[in-house]
Design an enzyme around this catalytic site. Structure first.
Site, mmCIF file in Angstrom:
data_model
loop_
_atom_site.group_PDB
_atom_site.id
_atom_site.type_symbol
_atom_site.label_atom_id
_atom_site.label_comp_id
_atom_site.label_asym_id
_atom_site.label_seq_id
_atom_site.Cartn_x
_atom_site.Cartn_y
_atom_site.Cartn_z
ATOM 1 N N CYS A 196 0.802 -1.232 0.000
ATOM 2 C CA CYS A 196 0.000 0.000 0.000
ATOM 3 C C CYS A 196 0.834 1.282 0.000
ATOM 4 O O CYS A 196 0.404 2.304 -0.529
ATOM 5 C CB CYS A 196 -0.930 0.029 1.209
ATOM 6 N N HIS A 480 5.623 11.676 -11.000
ATOM 7 C CA HIS A 480 5.789 10.223 -10.926
ATOM 8 C C HIS A 480 6.857 9.733 -11.910
ATOM 9 O O HIS A 480 8.008 9.586 -11.546
ATOM 10 C CB HIS A 480 4.444 9.539 -11.170
HETATM 11 FE FE1 DHE Z 1 6.640 1.574 -11.016
HETATM 12 C C1 DHE Z 1 8.933 3.143 -13.068
HETATM 13 C C2 DHE Z 1 6.896 4.120 -8.828
HETATM 14 C C3 DHE Z 1 3.979 0.296 -9.304
HETATM 15 C C4 DHE Z 1 6.824 -1.239 -12.865
HETATM 16 N N1 DHE Z 1 7.709 3.320 -10.972
HETATM 17 C C5 DHE Z 1 8.582 3.790 -11.923
HETATM 18 C C6 DHE Z 1 9.077 5.073 -11.517
HETATM 19 C C7 DHE Z 1 8.503 5.347 -10.309
HETATM 20 C C8 DHE Z 1 7.642 4.243 -9.968
HETATM 21 C C9 DHE Z 1 8.723 6.575 -9.462
HETATM 22 C C10 DHE Z 1 10.063 5.940 -12.287
HETATM 23 C C11 DHE Z 1 11.482 5.506 -12.000
HETATM 24 C C12 DHE Z 1 12.504 6.304 -12.800
HETATM 25 O O1 DHE Z 1 12.303 6.495 -14.003
HETATM 26 O O2 DHE Z 1 13.507 6.723 -12.226
HETATM 27 N N2 DHE Z 1 5.584 2.136 -9.376
HETATM 28 C C13 DHE Z 1 5.862 3.197 -8.613
HETATM 29 C C14 DHE Z 1 4.946 3.270 -7.506
HETATM 30 O O3 DHE Z 1 4.994 4.094 -6.559
HETATM 31 C C15 DHE Z 1 3.886 2.268 -7.735
HETATM 32 C C16 DHE Z 1 2.640 3.005 -8.218
HETATM 33 C C17 DHE Z 1 3.445 1.472 -6.512
HETATM 34 C C18 DHE Z 1 4.534 0.703 -5.811
HETATM 35 O O4 DHE Z 1 4.317 0.360 -4.643
HETATM 36 O O5 DHE Z 1 5.587 0.435 -6.345
HETATM 37 C C19 DHE Z 1 4.518 1.470 -8.866
HETATM 38 N N3 DHE Z 1 5.569 -0.175 -11.092
HETATM 39 C C20 DHE Z 1 4.530 -0.488 -10.310
HETATM 40 C C21 DHE Z 1 4.027 -1.794 -10.614
HETATM 41 O O6 DHE Z 1 3.044 -2.382 -10.054
HETATM 42 C C22 DHE Z 1 4.819 -2.338 -11.734
HETATM 43 C C23 DHE Z 1 3.952 -2.516 -12.975
HETATM 44 C C24 DHE Z 1 5.460 -3.681 -11.390
HETATM 45 C C25 DHE Z 1 6.298 -3.623 -10.165
HETATM 46 O O7 DHE Z 1 7.489 -3.537 -10.334
HETATM 47 O O8 DHE Z 1 5.767 -3.639 -9.054
HETATM 48 C C26 DHE Z 1 5.826 -1.209 -11.929
HETATM 49 N N4 DHE Z 1 7.679 1.057 -12.674
HETATM 50 C C27 DHE Z 1 7.633 -0.183 -13.248
HETATM 51 C C28 DHE Z 1 8.548 -0.201 -14.363
HETATM 52 C C29 DHE Z 1 9.135 1.065 -14.450
HETATM 53 C C30 DHE Z 1 8.583 1.825 -13.360
HETATM 54 C C31 DHE Z 1 8.770 -1.377 -15.293
HETATM 55 C C32 DHE Z 1 10.168 1.554 -15.462
HETATM 56 C C33 DHE Z 1 9.519 1.941 -16.747
HETATM 57 C C34 DHE Z 1 10.534 2.406 -17.758
HETATM 58 O O9 DHE Z 1 10.468 1.950 -18.911
HETATM 59 O O10 DHE Z 1 11.390 3.230 -17.422
#
Ligand code: DHE
Length: 690
Positions: A196, A480
């Protein structure tokens, strides 16, 4: 009124009286699967002195989603406000848009309960309610007599004799928060951190998700909150129960937990970080040239989320070269400027450094710099102000709210900077401004650090890294994810809850523009392409609605289109996490991994750059799991897609599907991977190609 406190979670559906709002279901995929209804035991005679069948509404769980006068705790805003239901029903019955079969107000209300999708109310908070969200099984949960009482009561509204829901914003109106034993509290704290905190914050003050402090949660009560936790909401709250991740008992535990004050999490000092720092292969023992014949620039670092590993996969042969143990629930990988090193950050704040030149690539250093993290990058600048290639790395943390700078080749941390600060607009102190995306500038010795809760973009100059200069740019909340435009001058970052994208000019060091998008933009790093009509554009899809926007990014060549949404392409539904393209490609790829619809979760679409008015083709990429995140190979000829499965379901843990980007034909599957999500090709990540 006597209200039983015994909570029993029974089989049934999450009841949203009338219809709830959210993303539309696509026409070519089955309707969303339904969830379970937490309900409460009530005495049959629970009609209060004002004639309100309070118990029936509570038993059916209506309070979680609707405002219902005279019903304590009925302060939900997912479905329509029912305060004037009688008048509302009359209006809809007389409207040309009405598609149901009722001809009386009572008939309309009964139909809305028993057959909610026959007419989708336009009265949800964000517009028309979505099909499939209001289940049609209310009759199973209340007796016929209770159903009639509810209908009769709603038909009489507005009724001045019935008091509005009490002002329940004050916790004292609700008495004490539910009691939890120490053991239950500890379990809930861990679940909250794991599931969460990412959206609601460790202190629960809200960001991507709403504020969950007791003054907001107590009025909703355990039943309503458990229903939301179990079944999710159309605005993006995952359906933890329906997905099988939380049991009914755990949903109830979490509902109780969030009505209590959040525990104060602990801080982390540089000294504590240094205690975790481990150089596995010292610099002098590392190879001076690649120890294998593979094209390491075409390696993919693939997150195996629930295995706590990164797979290194050869982009030429599709072979899994190795799997490296990293942090828990790895979030992303980024490459050092040369591409030789891969930085992988786990959600637990553990950073791993992988050397791609080793005979079998492996971890050469690791350090834990926070308890909760999402972002990492290296130093990429090489120019007049010095050569910083591979020199430093930076990790952005969610908790504690800080970023940490360290040596790029050993990960020795040396500088911690707190992000606790004041919100850009109201100048209010925020105790938990989390670090979202970080990107290394190619134009200056700077990192662009996005501070989510305060809505500021910090330009961190690392020329004098021990005494860094930081420029704070006011942008928008809540920042984000984002990526560069095609010239790598402008950084485009989603302020997701504001439905906006902020543009930072990395050369002038200032805010260039703020652009209104559709609901909850979620670009990943976005997609750069040349629109046949509007010139260079950058695209993002959205979590909140089925839309892919194209924003003009060429203020010199196409000033009339710059920083405007020049296209809004309709997609099958919301829940889209990522888009991707490549300069050599004819397509823009889109996923729907967070859709509430099981079939759409596995669907991908391509949009033709030549004729981008609508999706050219959509298909289901697998028979299970969620299709998420795309990455191209170095040559830009193949697209890799993850099928994010379930770690404990043999045969369905996940895989990667490889497509020929010209023909869209599937050319390979890389099977038996545990929950693959993000994939990062070395060459494309170094050069920011997307
Ligand atoms: Fe992410 C990128 C935060 C949930 C997969 N995710 C990011 C970034 C942030 C972030 C701040 C940018 C990083 C950067 O570029 O420096 N993500 C969050 C959350 O706070 C959130 C909503 C909830 C959590 O608790 O993590 C969240 N994210 C997810 C997922 O559920 C995903 C689908 C699978 C997982 O890993 O839990 C997921 N996030 C990704 C991926 C990227 C990403 C694959 C990079 C994308 C890219 O091509 O750069």
């Amino acid at each position: 009124m006597r209200r039983s406190t015994t909570l029993i979670i029974v089989a049934g559906l999450f009841v949203i009286l009338l219809a709830a709002c959210g993303s539309q279901s696509p026409t070519d995929v089955p309707a969303p699967t339904q969830g379970k209804v937490p309900t409460i035991e009530t005495a049959p005679d629970d009609i209060n002195a004002e004639g309100v069948p309070v118990a029936a509404f509570q038993k059916a769980g209506c309070t979680a989603c609707h405002i219902i006068p005279g019903v304590p705790g009925a302060v939900g805003t997912i479905g329509p406000d029912l305060s004037e239901m009688g008048v509302l029903a009359e209006t809809h019955l007389n409207s040309a848009a009405y598609t149901g079969q009722a001809d009386t107000v009572e008939g309309y209300i009964l139909e809305a309960i028993e057959n909610p999708d026959i007419f989708l109310s336009p009265d949800c908070a964000d517009g028309p309610c979505a099909a499939g969200m209001m289940p049609a099984t209310l009759g199973d949960l209340v007796s016929e007599e209770e159903l009639n009482q509810m209908v009769e009561f709603l038909a009489s509204l507005p009724d001045e004799a019935v008091s509005s829901p009490p002002d329940e914003t004050q916790p004292e109106a609700h008495g004490e928060a539910p009691f939890l034993t120490d053991e239950e509290f500890a379990t809930a704290t861990q679940i909250f951190f794991d599931r969460c905190a990412g959206c609601h914050g460790v202190l629960r003050k809200g960001a991507t998700g709403p504020d969950l402090t007791p003054e907001n949660t107590l009025p909703k009560g355990t039943v309503g909150l458990a229903a939301i936790i179990y079944n999710g909401t159309p605005r993006g709250m995952p359906d933890w129960g329906k997905q099988g991740i939380l049991t009914e008992a755990e949903a109830e535990l979490m509902a109780k937990f969030i009505q209590n004050e959040p525990p104060q999490p602990v801080e982390m000092s540089l000294e504590q970080m240094l205690e975790t720092w481990n150089v596995i292969v010292p610099l002098e023992e590392r190879p001076t040239e690649p120890q294998h014949d593979r094209d390491w620039e075409n390696f993919f670092a693939v997150t195996l989320r629930d295995a706590g590993q990164v797979a290194i996969i050869d982009g030429d042969t599709h072979e899994v070269v190795t799997k490296v143990d990293t942090g828990y629930a790895v979030h992303i990988s980024r490459m050092s400027a040369t591409g030789r090193y891969i930085y992988t950050i786990g959600r637990d704040g553990k950073l791993a450094l992988i050397d791609t030149w080793m005979k079998v690539p492996d971890k050469v250093a690791e350090v834990k710099v926070c308890y909760d993290a999402r972002s990492v990058d290296g130093s990429k600048y090489n120019g007049e102000q010095g050569d910083f290639t591979d020199l430093y790395a930076i990790v952005g943390c969610y908790w504690p709210p800080h970023f940490v700078m360290m040596d790029g080749k050993t990960l020795e941390p040396f500088k911690v900077v707190s992000t606790r600060s004041y919100t850009y607009d109201t100048e209010e102190y925020h105790p938990e401004p989390r670090v979202a995306a970080i990107v290394a500038s190619h134009n200056k010795p700077e990192w662009i650090v996005n501070i989510k809760e305060t809505g500021q973009v910090w330009l961190v100059d690392y020329t004098d890294v021990i005494n860094p200069t930081i420029k704070m740019i006011e942008a928008e909340r809540y920042l984000h994810d984002g990526g560069w435009d095609s010239t790598q001058r402008y950084f485009m970052v989603a302020a997701n809850q504001a439905n906006k994208v902020a543009v930072i000019d990395s050369i002038e060091g200032e805010l260039e523009a703020i652009i209104e998008t559709a609901q909850i933009p979620h670009p990943g790093r976005g997609a750069n392409w040349i629109d046949p009509e509007f010139g260079p554009v950058w695209s993002t899809s959205h979590l909140g609605e089925g839309s892919l926007v194209a924003i003009g990014t060429d203020p010199e060549g196409h000033p009339e289109n710059a920083w405007k949404v020049v296209r809004n392409i309709e997609l099958l539904g919301g829940g889209s996490l990522f888009v991707k393209t490549h300069p050599n490609s004819d397509w823009i790829w889109v996923d729907f991994g967070l859709s509430s619809d099981a079939a759409l979760q596995r669907t991908v679409c391509v949009i033709a750059k030549e004729n981008p008015t609508e999706a050219y083709r959509c298909w289901e990429a697998a028979e299970y799991g969620r299709a998420v995140h795309f990455e191209y190979n170095k040559q830009g000829t193949e697209v890799w897609l993850s099928i994010w499965g379930t770690a404990d379901q043999p045969g369905q843990t996940g895989e990667i599907v490889v497509y020929d980007d010209k023909t869209l034909e599937e050319i390979a599957r890389i099977p038996d991977l545990v929950t693959p999500t993000g994939k990062f090709n070395v060459y494309n990540t170094v050069h920011d190609i997307y």
